[in-house]
Write a protein that holds these residues in place. Structure first.
Motif, PDB file in Angstrom:
ATOM      1  N   ALA A  63       4.778  34.514  25.594  1.00 47.89           N
ATOM      2  CA  ALA A  63       5.279  34.284  24.811  1.00 47.89           C
ATOM      3  C   ALA A  63       7.387  33.499  25.650  1.00 47.89           C
ATOM      4  N   SER A  64       7.556  33.456  26.821  1.00 45.98           N
ATOM      5  CA  SER A  64       8.874  33.398  27.402  1.00 45.98           C
ATOM      6  C   SER A  64       8.268  32.325  28.398  1.00 45.98           C
ATOM      7  N   VAL A  65       6.838  32.162  28.289  1.00 46.75           N
ATOM      8  CA  VAL A  65       6.270  30.999  29.919  1.00 46.75           C
ATOM      9  C   VAL A  65       5.197  30.189  28.952  1.00 46.75           C
ATOM     10  N   ASP A  66       5.615  29.431  27.431  1.00 46.14           N
ATOM     11  CA  ASP A  66       5.336  29.030  27.474  1.00 46.14           C
ATOM     12  C   ASP A  66       4.437  27.770  27.741  1.00 46.14           C
ATOM     13  N   ASN A  67       4.439  27.556  28.640  1.00 43.89           N
ATOM     14  CA  ASN A  67       2.995  25.850  28.962  1.00 43.89           C
ATOM     15  C   ASN A  67       2.423  27.133  30.455  1.00 43.89           C
ATOM     16  N   PHE A  68       2.501  28.146  30.044  1.00 39.77           N
ATOM     17  CA  PHE A  68       1.439  28.800  31.587  1.00 39.77           C
ATOM     18  C   PHE A  68      -0.139  28.726  30.821  1.00 39.77           C
ATOM     19  N   ARG A  69      -1.012  28.207  31.669  1.00 40.75           N
ATOM     20  CA  ARG A  69      -1.855  27.897  31.922  1.00 40.75           C
ATOM     21  C   ARG A  69      -3.170  27.938  33.162  1.00 40.75           C
ATOM     22  N   ASP A  70      -4.215  28.162  32.623  1.00 45.71           N
ATOM     23  CA  ASP A  70      -5.399  28.164  33.944  1.00 45.71           C
ATOM     24  C   ASP A  70      -5.809  26.660  33.960  1.00 45.71           C
ATOM     25  N   VAL A  71      -5.638  26.262  35.140  1.00 45.31           N
ATOM     26  CA  VAL A  71      -6.253  24.458  35.486  1.00 45.31           C
ATOM     27  C   VAL A  71      -7.725  24.262  35.051  1.00 45.31           C
ATOM     28  N   ALA A  72      -8.219  26.083  35.231  1.00 47.35           N
ATOM     29  CA  ALA A  72     -10.274  25.181  34.162  1.00 47.35           C
ATOM     30  C   ALA A  72      -9.818  24.902  33.434  1.00 47.35           C
TER      31      ALA A  72
END
Length: 307
Positions: free
Chosen positions: A63-72
């Motif tokens: 919610a607070s780090v909205d562009n966090f994602r797995d490169v894969a």
């Protein structure tokens, strides 16, 4: 620069992540990003994968780090070259890592070993990373240009789009950029465990590194571009709030002028890709001749990326 204009610049640079010189301004939009849905993933690899699956849940939506994602990516991971799949849970990408307590606990559960911050000192002052205990922090500034000059040269939405395209070209032509990316890719190769890299908005410098990693893995160009454009979905609520503030404080015309800086567009990344092709021909030649990476480093990174 007035305090009011400086605040606008800060929002654009930190919420929008201007690639040329994400040097922080005087403030940010105060609203936290809206919690993203925890339902189906935004992008699934198309047909033609090797059918392999990776156990475990997708990277958490924060919610607070909205562009966090797995490169894969999500699901089984993106299909790679030679019937392989990009390994999940190895490399994560993000915007500035300033989590609330719940998201910090979620990040702690990923067993991250290292976080690489591609921002400059002024950006870091605006939003200092808050990492789980035991995560090694490494700052590799990848910045170029002067923010006052950058802002002064943008008068129309077309100027903003052209600036973003030019910034991506500088990922290929700029010595500062290439040196930073070389250091980062070497660290990702030689460091064990799950790792995360990020800039301010997690879309420009971070987007270029992700392009390189997925290219090394042999992911299809259309899939790489689709992944790049996911920033517009992940950060949609933050962009809406930033635009609303600009409209309220400076008017519709100003919001239209700055809007291209807040998200991503296919033409932005494509400008960098075209520059790479013109200058080096292939990604491997850019990695070797432009970044100075050894064949061993490139091969080790390719092995680490896929199974």
């Amino acid at each position: 620069m007035s305090r009011h204009h400086s605040r606008i610049c800060g929002m654009l640079l930190l919420a929008g992540g201007v690639l040329l010189a994400e040097l922080g301004g005087a403030g940010l939009a105060q609203a936290e990003p809206t919690a993203p849905p925890a339902s189906a993933p935004l992008f699934q690899p198309g047909p033609g994968g090797n059918g392999k699956t990776t156990p475990g849940a997708d990277a958490p939506r924060l919610a607070s780090v909205d562009n966090f994602r797995d490169v894969a990516g999500t699901g089984a991971g993106y299909p790679a070259a030679h019937g392989k799949t990009v390994n999940r849970g190895v490399f994560y990408r993000s915007n500035a890592i300033v989590p609330n307590d719940a998201d910090l606990a979620t990040l702690a559960g990923l067993s991250l070993t290292t976080a690489y911050d591609l921002r400059g000192p002024d950006e870091i002052t605006q939003k200092q990373d808050k990492l789980p205990a035991g995560v090694n922090y490494v700052n590799i500034p990848v910045i170029a240009g002067n923010i006052d000059e950058f802002i002064a040269n943008i008068h129309t939405p077309e100027d903003a789009r052209a600036a973003m395209q030019d910034g991506n070209r500088k990922n290929v032509t700029g010595a500062t950029e290439r040196a930073g990316y070389a250091t980062l890719l070497t660290g990702l190769t030689n460091t064990g465990g799950a790792q995360v890299f990020h800039c301010s908005a997690g879309k420009d410098r971070t987007g270029w590194v992700t392009y390189l990693l997925l290219s090394i893995a042999g992911v299809a160009p259309t899939t790489i571009m689709d992944d790049y454009l996911l920033t517009n979905e992940y950060t949609k609520d933050s962009m809406i709030k930033t635009l609303a503030y600009i409209k309220q404080s400076q008017g519709e015309a100003a919001a239209a002028k700055w809007e291209p800086l807040l998200g991503v567009d296919k033409s932005y990344l494509q400008a960098g890709i075209d520059q790479l092709a013109a200058d080096y021909g292939t990604v491997d030649k850019y990695l070797a001749d432009g970044l100075g990476l050894s064949p061993d480093t490139i091969n080790k990174l390719r092995v680490k990326l896929t199974h």
